[in-house]
Design a protein around this motif. Structure first.
Motif, PDB file in Angstrom:
ATOM      1  N   ALA A  25       0.802  -1.226   0.000  1.00 52.33           N
ATOM      2  CA  ALA A  25       0.000   0.000   0.000  1.00 52.33           C
ATOM      3  C   ALA A  25       0.839   1.283   0.000  1.00 52.33           C
ATOM      4  N   PRO A  26       1.867   1.432   0.849  1.00 51.88           N
ATOM      5  CA  PRO A  26       2.648   2.679   0.822  1.00 51.88           C
ATOM      6  C   PRO A  26       3.280   2.960  -0.539  1.00 51.88           C
ATOM      7  N   GLY A  27       3.859   1.940  -1.153  1.00 54.08           N
ATOM      8  CA  GLY A  27       4.473   2.134  -2.460  1.00 54.08           C
ATOM      9  C   GLY A  27       3.450   2.464  -3.523  1.00 54.08           C
ATOM     10  N   ILE A  28       2.282   1.841  -3.466  1.00 50.13           N
ATOM     11  CA  ILE A  28       1.226   2.132  -4.455  1.00 50.13           C
ATOM     12  C   ILE A  28       0.769   3.576  -4.341  1.00 50.13           C
ATOM     13  N   LEU A  29       0.559   4.054  -3.116  1.00 49.68           N
ATOM     14  CA  LEU A  29       0.146   5.454  -2.926  1.00 49.68           C
ATOM     15  C   LEU A  29       1.193   6.412  -3.473  1.00 49.68           C
ATOM     16  N   ILE A  30       2.469   6.102  -3.244  1.00 47.36           N
ATOM     17  CA  ILE A  30       3.552   6.980  -3.708  1.00 47.36           C
ATOM     18  C   ILE A  30       3.622   7.003  -5.228  1.00 47.36           C
ATOM     19  N   THR A  31       3.512   5.833  -5.863  1.00 48.42           N
ATOM     20  CA  THR A  31       3.608   5.797  -7.323  1.00 48.42           C
ATOM     21  C   THR A  31       2.428   6.511  -7.980  1.00 48.42           C
ATOM     22  N   ILE A  32       1.238   6.375  -7.404  1.00 46.18           N
ATOM     23  CA  ILE A  32       0.065   7.059  -7.973  1.00 46.18           C
ATOM     24  C   ILE A  32       0.249   8.569  -7.903  1.00 46.18           C
ATOM     25  N   ILE A  33       0.645   9.075  -6.743  1.00 47.52           N
ATOM     26  CA  ILE A  33       0.792  10.529  -6.578  1.00 47.52           C
ATOM     27  C   ILE A  33       1.972  11.064  -7.370  1.00 47.52           C
ATOM     28  N   PHE A  34       2.924  10.214  -7.741  1.00 50.48           N
ATOM     29  CA  PHE A  34       4.056  10.632  -8.566  1.00 50.48           C
ATOM     30  C   PHE A  34       3.665  10.684 -10.044  1.00 50.48           C
ATOM     31  N   PHE A  35       2.982   9.667 -10.515  1.00 44.96           N
ATOM     32  CA  PHE A  35       2.702   9.561 -11.945  1.00 44.96           C
ATOM     33  C   PHE A  35       1.656  10.571 -12.419  1.00 44.96           C
ATOM     34  N   LEU A  36       0.660  10.839 -11.602  1.00 41.11           N
ATOM     35  CA  LEU A  36      -0.417  11.736 -12.036  1.00 41.11           C
ATOM     36  C   LEU A  36       0.100  13.126 -12.412  1.00 41.11           C
ATOM     37  N   ASN A  80      -0.338  10.998  10.588  1.00 41.35           N
ATOM     38  CA  ASN A  80      -0.978  11.137   9.284  1.00 41.35           C
ATOM     39  C   ASN A  80      -0.512  12.399   8.564  1.00 41.35           C
ATOM     40  N   LEU A  81      -0.208  13.451   9.323  1.00 40.41           N
ATOM     41  CA  LEU A  81       0.264  14.691   8.720  1.00 40.41           C
ATOM     42  C   LEU A  81       1.619  14.487   8.046  1.00 40.41           C
ATOM     43  N   THR A  82       2.516  13.754   8.720  1.00 44.05           N
ATOM     44  CA  THR A  82       3.830  13.479   8.128  1.00 44.05           C
ATOM     45  C   THR A  82       3.691  12.627   6.875  1.00 44.05           C
ATOM     46  N   CYS A  83       2.786  11.647   6.924  1.00 47.36           N
ATOM     47  CA  CYS A  83       2.526  10.834   5.730  1.00 47.36           C
ATOM     48  C   CYS A  83       2.014  11.697   4.587  1.00 47.36           C
ATOM     49  N   ALA A  84       1.116  12.634   4.898  1.00 50.01           N
ATOM     50  CA  ALA A  84       0.546  13.504   3.864  1.00 50.01           C
ATOM     51  C   ALA A  84       1.612  14.409   3.260  1.00 50.01           C
ATOM     52  N   ILE A  85       2.511  14.913   4.083  1.00 48.01           N
ATOM     53  CA  ILE A  85       3.571  15.794   3.570  1.00 48.01           C
ATOM     54  C   ILE A  85       4.491  15.031   2.623  1.00 48.01           C
ATOM     55  N   PHE A  93      11.094   6.893  -5.872  1.00 48.74           N
ATOM     56  CA  PHE A  93      10.209   6.485  -4.782  1.00 48.74           C
ATOM     57  C   PHE A  93      10.562   5.147  -4.149  1.00 48.74           C
ATOM     58  N   THR A  94      11.798   4.700  -4.287  1.00 47.21           N
ATOM     59  CA  THR A  94      12.216   3.470  -3.596  1.00 47.21           C
ATOM     60  C   THR A  94      12.363   3.723  -2.094  1.00 47.21           C
ATOM     61  N   ILE A  95      13.227   4.647  -1.737  1.00 44.58           N
ATOM     62  CA  ILE A  95      13.434   4.971  -0.318  1.00 44.58           C
ATOM     63  C   ILE A  95      12.197   5.641   0.285  1.00 44.58           C
ATOM     64  N   PRO A  96      11.530   6.592  -0.412  1.00 43.84           N
ATOM     65  CA  PRO A  96      10.306   7.163   0.155  1.00 43.84           C
ATOM     66  C   PRO A  96       9.222   6.123   0.435  1.00 43.84           C
ATOM     67  N   SER A  97       9.124   5.080  -0.395  1.00 42.21           N
ATOM     68  CA  SER A  97       8.125   4.035  -0.137  1.00 42.21           C
ATOM     69  C   SER A  97       8.420   3.333   1.186  1.00 42.21           C
ATOM     70  N   LYS A  98       9.690   3.045   1.425  1.00 46.61           N
ATOM     71  CA  LYS A  98      10.073   2.418   2.700  1.00 46.61           C
ATOM     72  C   LYS A  98       9.813   3.366   3.872  1.00 46.61           C
ATOM     73  N   SER A  99      10.064   4.651   3.651  1.00 45.93           N
ATOM     74  CA  SER A  99       9.811   5.629   4.715  1.00 45.93           C
ATOM     75  C   SER A  99       8.332   5.659   5.081  1.00 45.93           C
ATOM     76  N   LEU A 100       7.471   5.691   4.063  1.00 45.15           N
ATOM     77  CA  LEU A 100       6.034   5.711   4.331  1.00 45.15           C
ATOM     78  C   LEU A 100       5.584   4.408   4.989  1.00 45.15           C
ATOM     79  N   ARG A 101       6.165   3.287   4.606  1.00 46.52           N
ATOM     80  CA  ARG A 101       5.811   1.997   5.203  1.00 46.52           C
ATOM     81  C   ARG A 101       6.213   1.957   6.676  1.00 46.52           C
ATOM     82  N   ASP A 102       7.392   2.479   6.996  1.00 48.02           N
ATOM     83  CA  ASP A 102       7.837   2.488   8.385  1.00 48.02           C
ATOM     84  C   ASP A 102       6.957   3.391   9.248  1.00 48.02           C
ATOM     85  N   MET A 103       6.501   4.499   8.674  1.00 47.09           N
ATOM     86  CA  MET A 103       5.606   5.374   9.443  1.00 47.09           C
ATOM     87  C   MET A 103       4.266   4.703   9.692  1.00 47.09           C
TER      88      MET A 103
END
Length: 673
Positions: free
Chosen positions: A479-490, A556-561, A624-634
């Motif tokens: 889920a974290p990686g999917i959210l990141i890729t969607i918000i990147f590609f759009l 959730n705020l940090t995730c949103a940022i 979004f490799t490292i950011p995906s891991k960051s979002l997953r850890d949060m």
């Protein structure tokens, strides 16, 4: 004797690769005249005009416009002192006729009441379509008239028109020439290129350009007299033949040869060759440079114009609007609907010896009247064909049985990939089950007969996780990686599409000639796109955390940022595609060719630990490799931004934004040369 000049070009040379477009060219355009620039396609007219308005730089030589060099601070060139109509329409298709004219009027800082007055005047003069009609709904001739109106709206000192009368009615062409003559009498300098050679007889001065060289530059009457021709077309043909016959070393000296035409200059108003006086092409003929313009006011006007343009362009494109709003929802719903659920519609090999040994055979399980449990007179329960009950419950879970006679055949079907598993029931399965239930302690053979033997195609085994739940492992991991890729590609897709459209339609280039700087267009697009990214971030988080109840232990705020910054990173990548790709097709190929490797290598589908060391290093540099891991850890571990695994994701995202925008600005700077 020297006279004031609006444009002076000295020894201009410009090449593209091995092709010399301008070759040691000299040109003088006096103030208050109409200068007709004639020449075949590819002779260098457009390149010369681009150098005059400051959009290209010469390889050697000098250009002086309105008392200074184009691009100098406060020169107004590019900017409000020049009115420019390119050969292409170069108008936003989503604009109305009124919007198109008002857009350039706002760039030049015109007051609202003045815009209305000029639009009404130009509508009458040029017979423009109704103000509310969209540009894309206008005919080619109507679009050219609107394009001309946009160049005339602010009454510039220097008016540069590239083929303004192509496809227009002869009566309207004559009216336009009369208006241009009136502007010249008022002090405006007009440089015009045209396909209609004979109509340039109305110009005060013409220049005949071929193969990057100015063959002649004088009044139409003087050129006809010098070459003893009845038409300018005949004179041009004579000069072209003479240029072709000369050796290459002498061609560059053709325009300065005494027997062809002397370099000349004229007064502000003249009608015949008697007004000409030979002078050298010296910068002494330049008028005194005007005072610098109010750059702060003009800058604010440009920002306002580009902001309104972007809003209108985006809102009047329903496909893009729907895409931006609905696409994140569709993608998130598609992911959570497809991932994390129990498998269904699986075929399972079944060996039912209990049914096979019955008088009715395996078809006994299809008998709807069969009773699996009966109660005797002694109030004891008797089990009958419990294997059929088991199969019935299995089919309710969308597991389809395929009957086999032996366990060896069933296991072979699993091995060959025909079924996902194999099940075996012994011939006295129900009887043994009843003995186990009634007696409690039974012999080993009774236990074996009452057990269901299962062989599965099981390639992985998941043990109890340290974080999270066993049944949501895959969803929580992806889920974290999917959210990141969607918000990147759009934002990448939307940005590259809009910017390439503006560039291919000539809107970007024409706006730049009007004075809009690249960073101003980028700043406006970043501001508007940021609002869209915020909306998309909220949509995805509401769906994921509330709609599908994905657990999140962190802020959730940090995730949103982090998601918002990833959107900005995607937008920056879209800028990169738009300036380095020449067409939508090329941008699509580059985007597709880069997005899929990013998805495959970013650790969404499989952990990075499963990759080779070299491939892992490449994967860690992706956006979004490292950011995906960051979002997953949060989300899973509740880590805060102070943890290295979290703030590294922020640092990588910011680095990608900075690097891509730097490459964009570098490309835009180099393109001017």
């Amino acid at each position: 004797m020297a006279y004031p000049a609006a444009v002076v070009v000295q020894r201009a040379t410009k090449s593209y690769g091995q092709q010399c477009v301008l070759n040691d060219l000299d040109m003088i355009v006096e103030r208050g005249i109409i200068y007709g620039l004639l020449g075949p396609s590819g002779c260098g007219k457009t390149t010369l005009l681009s150098c005059i308005v400051g959009r290209r730089r010469l390889d050697s030589g000098d250009v002086y416009v309105l008392g200074g060099k184009p691009g100098e601070k406060g020169s107004g060139v590019p900017g409000p002192r020049v009115g420019y109509m390119p050969q292409d329409i170069a108008l936003v298709a989503e604009f109305t006729v009124r919007d198109a004219v008002y857009y350039f009027a706002r760039i030049y800082g015109m007051e609202p009441h003045k815009m209305v007055e000029r639009f009404e005047f130009l509508s009458s003069l040029l017979e423009l379509p109704p103000g509310g009609r969209f540009i894309k709904a206008c005919s080619g001739g109507q679009q050219r008239r609107v394009s001309l109106a946009a160049a005339l709206v602010h009454d510039p000192e220097l008016l540069i028109l590239d083929e303004p009368t192509v496809g227009l009615d002869p009566v309207l062409r004559e009216r336009i020439w009369e208006f241009l003559a009136e502007l010249a009498r008022g002090g405006t300098t007009v440089i015009i290129t045209t396909h209609y050679i004979d109509e340039t007889k109305q110009a005060h001065k013409i220049g005949l350009l071929r193969d990057g060289q100015l063959l002649a530059e004088d009044s139409p009457e003087e050129i006809l007299r010098k070459f003893d021709c009845n038409t300018l077309e005949d004179a041009f043909l004579k000069l072209a033949l003479r240029q072709h016959e000369l050796p290459p070393r002498r061609r560059s000296a053709l325009s300065s040869s005494p027997d062809v035409i002397p370099a000349s200059s004229v007064t502000n108003q003249y009608q015949s060759r008697e007004d000409f006086h030979a002078v050298t092409t010296s910068t002494d003929i330049l008028t005194k440079k005007d005072k610098p313009l109010d750059t702060k006011s003009i800058t604010n006007s440009r920002y306002k114009a580009v902001f309104i343009k972007s809003i209108q362009q985006f809102c009047r494109h329903p496909g893009g609007l729907i895409f931006s709003v609905l696409f994140p929802i569709i993608q998130v719903v598609a992911f959570f609907s497809a991932v994390g659920h129990d498998p269904k519609d699986l075929h399972v090999a079944v060996v039912n010896d209990e049914a096979g040994y019955s008088p009715w055979g395996v078809d006994i399980c299809k008998n709807s009247s069969i009773k699996y449990v009966t109660v005797s007179e002694a109030d004891t329960c008797e089990l009958f064909m419990m294997s059929c009950l088991f199969i019935e419950e299995m089919e309710k879970k969308d597991l389809f049985r395929t009957p086999y006679k032996t366990t060896d055949d069933a296991k072979e079907a699993v091995y060959r990939g025909k079924t996902y598993g194999a099940i075996h029931f012994s011939k006295n399965f129900s009887q043994a089950m009843q003995m186990r239930l009634s007696d409690g302690e039974v012999e080993d053979d009774i236990v074996a007969d009452s057990s269901v033997s299962v062989w599965l195609d099981m390639t992985m085994r998941f043990n109890e996780p340290v974080y999270g739940k066993m049944d949501s492992e895959m969803v929580s991991f992806m889920a974290p990686g999917i959210l990141i890729t969607i918000i990147f590609f759009l934002p990448a897709v939307v940005t590259s599409t809009l910017m390439i459209s503006d560039r291919l339609e000539g809107v970007w280039e024409r706006s730049a000639v009007a004075g809009v700087k690249a960073r101003e267009m980028l700043n406006v697009h970043i501001s508007l796109q940021s609002v869209v990214i915020v909306m998309q971030t909220v949509e995805m988080m509401v769906l994921a955390f509330i709609g599908y109840e994905i657990p999140s232990k962190g802020s959730n705020l940090t995730c949103a940022i982090l998601l918002f910054l990833q959107g900005l990173s995607g937008m920056s990548y879209g800028f990169l595609l738009s300036v380095y790709c020449t067409t939508h097709t090329m941008a699509f190929f580059v985007a597709t060719g880069s997005f899929y490797p990013m998805i495959l290598l970013c650790g969404i589908l499989w952990p990075l630990e499963g990759m080779s060391p070299g491939l892992k290093m490449i994967a860690l540099t992706l956006p979004f490799t490292i950011p995906s891991k960051s979002l997953r850890d949060m989300m899973e571990k509740g880590y805060s931004i102070t943890e290295p695994s979290v703030y590294n994701g922020f640092l990588v995202t910011i680095a990608w934004i900075f690097i891509t925008l730097s490459l964009v600005l570098l490309r835009l700077k180099l393109r001017k040369t």
